[in-house]
Design an enzyme around this catalytic site. Structure first.
Site, PDB file in Angstrom:
ATOM      1  N   GLU A   1       0.863  -1.187   0.000  1.00 50.48           N
ATOM      2  CA  GLU A   1       0.000   0.000   0.000  1.00 50.48           C
ATOM      3  C   GLU A   1       0.909   1.251   0.000  1.00 50.48           C
ATOM      4  OE1 GLU A   1      -2.140   0.159   3.693  1.00 50.48           O
ATOM      5  OE2 GLU A   1      -3.522   1.725   3.025  1.00 50.48           O
TER       6      GLU A   1
ATOM      7  N   VAL B   1       0.115  -2.492  10.668  1.00 48.06           N
ATOM      8  CA  VAL B   1       0.771  -2.099  11.923  1.00 48.06           C
ATOM      9  C   VAL B   1       0.293  -2.969  13.086  1.00 48.06           C
ATOM     10  CG1 VAL B   1       1.249   0.275  11.234  1.00 48.06           C
ATOM     11  CG2 VAL B   1      -0.956  -0.259  12.247  1.00 48.06           C
TER      12      VAL B   1
ATOM     13  N   LYS C   1      -9.440   2.401  -2.187  1.00 48.12           N
ATOM     14  CA  LYS C   1      -9.710   1.733  -0.902  1.00 48.12           C
ATOM     15  C   LYS C   1     -11.065   2.145  -0.321  1.00 48.12           C
ATOM     16  CE  LYS C   1      -7.271   0.875   3.512  1.00 48.12           C
ATOM     17  NZ  LYS C   1      -6.015   1.140   4.250  1.00 48.12           N
TER      18      LYS C   1
ATOM     19  N   CYS D   1      -5.226  -3.272   2.318  1.00 50.83           N
ATOM     20  CA  CYS D   1      -4.988  -3.369   3.758  1.00 50.83           C
ATOM     21  C   CYS D   1      -6.255  -3.590   4.580  1.00 50.83           C
ATOM     22  CB  CYS D   1      -4.187  -2.155   4.225  1.00 50.83           C
ATOM     23  SG  CYS D   1      -3.244  -2.532   5.731  1.00 50.83           S
TER      24      CYS D   1
HETATM   25  C1  ACM Z   1      -4.146  -0.082   7.032  1.00 50.83           C
HETATM   26  O1  ACM Z   1      -5.236  -0.175   6.472  1.00 50.83           O
HETATM   27  N1  ACM Z   1      -3.115   0.484   6.426  1.00 50.83           N
HETATM   28  C2  ACM Z   1      -3.942  -0.621   8.378  1.00 50.83           C
END
Ligand code: ACM
Length: 265
Positions: free
Chosen positions: A38, A169, A109, A142
């Site tokens: 990402e 993370v 996203k 993500c």
């Molecule tokens: C995320 O969506 N970068 C944790």
């Protein structure tokens, strides 16, 4: 089909350096489809909307998409890469799909995580699936993993390989992806980044461990927490077409959508 991830430690704001690093890593790889992290070209720990607006690029006209297209053409492979996209006055946390013939599609996203809601506009697509010749691929970015509806939608639309750029993370995603793949009978390539970012008084440490997961929830390849590497595994995407679990159960045939209406409210 040789499928894999390019795990590395992007430097914030150093787009050319990050592109050079990715190109060098891909140079040594034999693959048909590679997934990048990402926001691979800019880094993740944004401190203001102005900062990410200046780093975001138009797709497909911007320099990152053009450079990725040149790599995909030269190496005759497909790439899925997370990057910040500028479209008019909107900024998206996006992922581009690039074929040897150039830019194919952009996914924006849908489920923004934490302060991403301050910097990005939410995605406006409906989890499309793309035929890349060898198979059908879906894209999620993500935190989309946290919403099982995302991967289910991709699977129901025929995705065989889910490409999953990430900047993780928290420690949960890699293990959760075994279930996501098992419950949808699809392959997934989760490409995480490594390293720690310190910016604007904040810091984030990324968990690495990029992973290729198969249709029965086995890990085919997993990177270390800190290594910069390309991990490739040869998969048979046809396995993702078989939704028959045993003589009596079919994953899709046994669904009872009339009892699930609440999840679409
Ligand atoms: C995320 O969506 N970068 C944790």
């Amino acid at each position: 089909m040789k499928t894999g991830y390019v795990q590395f430690n992007p430097a914030f704001g150093e787009v050319n350096r990050n592109l050079d690093r990715v190109e060098a890593l891909i140079e040594g790889a034999q693959a048909d489809l590679l997934v990048l992290p990402e926001l691979f070209n800019t880094g993740y720990l944004i401190t203001s909307k102005e900062e990410i607006a200046a780093l975001a690029e138009e797709v497909p006209g911007g320099p990152t998409t053009r450079r990725l297209a040149a790599v995909a053409k030269r190496r005759n492979l497909h790439l899925v890469a997370g990057m910040a996209e500028r479209s008019g006055d909107r900024i998206y946390n996006a992922a581009v799909l690039i074929s040897p013939a150039g830019h194919v599609a952009t996914y924006r996203k849908v489920h923004l995580f934490f302060e991403e809601k301050l910097w990005f506009d939410p995605g406006d697509g409906e989890f499309p699936v793309y035929d890349i010749g060898a198979c059908r691929v879906g894209i999620m970015v993500c935190f989309d993993w946290f919403f099982p509806e995302a991967m289910r939608t991709l699977a129901l639309k025929g995705a065989q390989v889910v490409c999953h750029p990430a900047n993780l993370v928290l420690p949960y995603c890699q293990a959760a992806m075994l279930t996501r793949c098992l419950e949808n009978r699809v392959f997934a390539v989760t490409c995480n980044r490594t390293g720690t970012e310190h910016r604007g008084g904040k810091s984030l440490r990324y968990t690495g461990k990029s992973q290729i997961t198969d249709t029965v929830g086995d890990i085919l390849s997993r990177a270390g927490e800190d290594e910069e590497c390309v991990g490739v595994f040869e998969i048979d995407p046809a396995k993702a077409l078989d939704k028959q679990l045993n003589a009596h159960n079919n994953l899709f045939g046994d669904r009872r959508p009339s009892f699930y209406r609440d999840i679409c409210r």
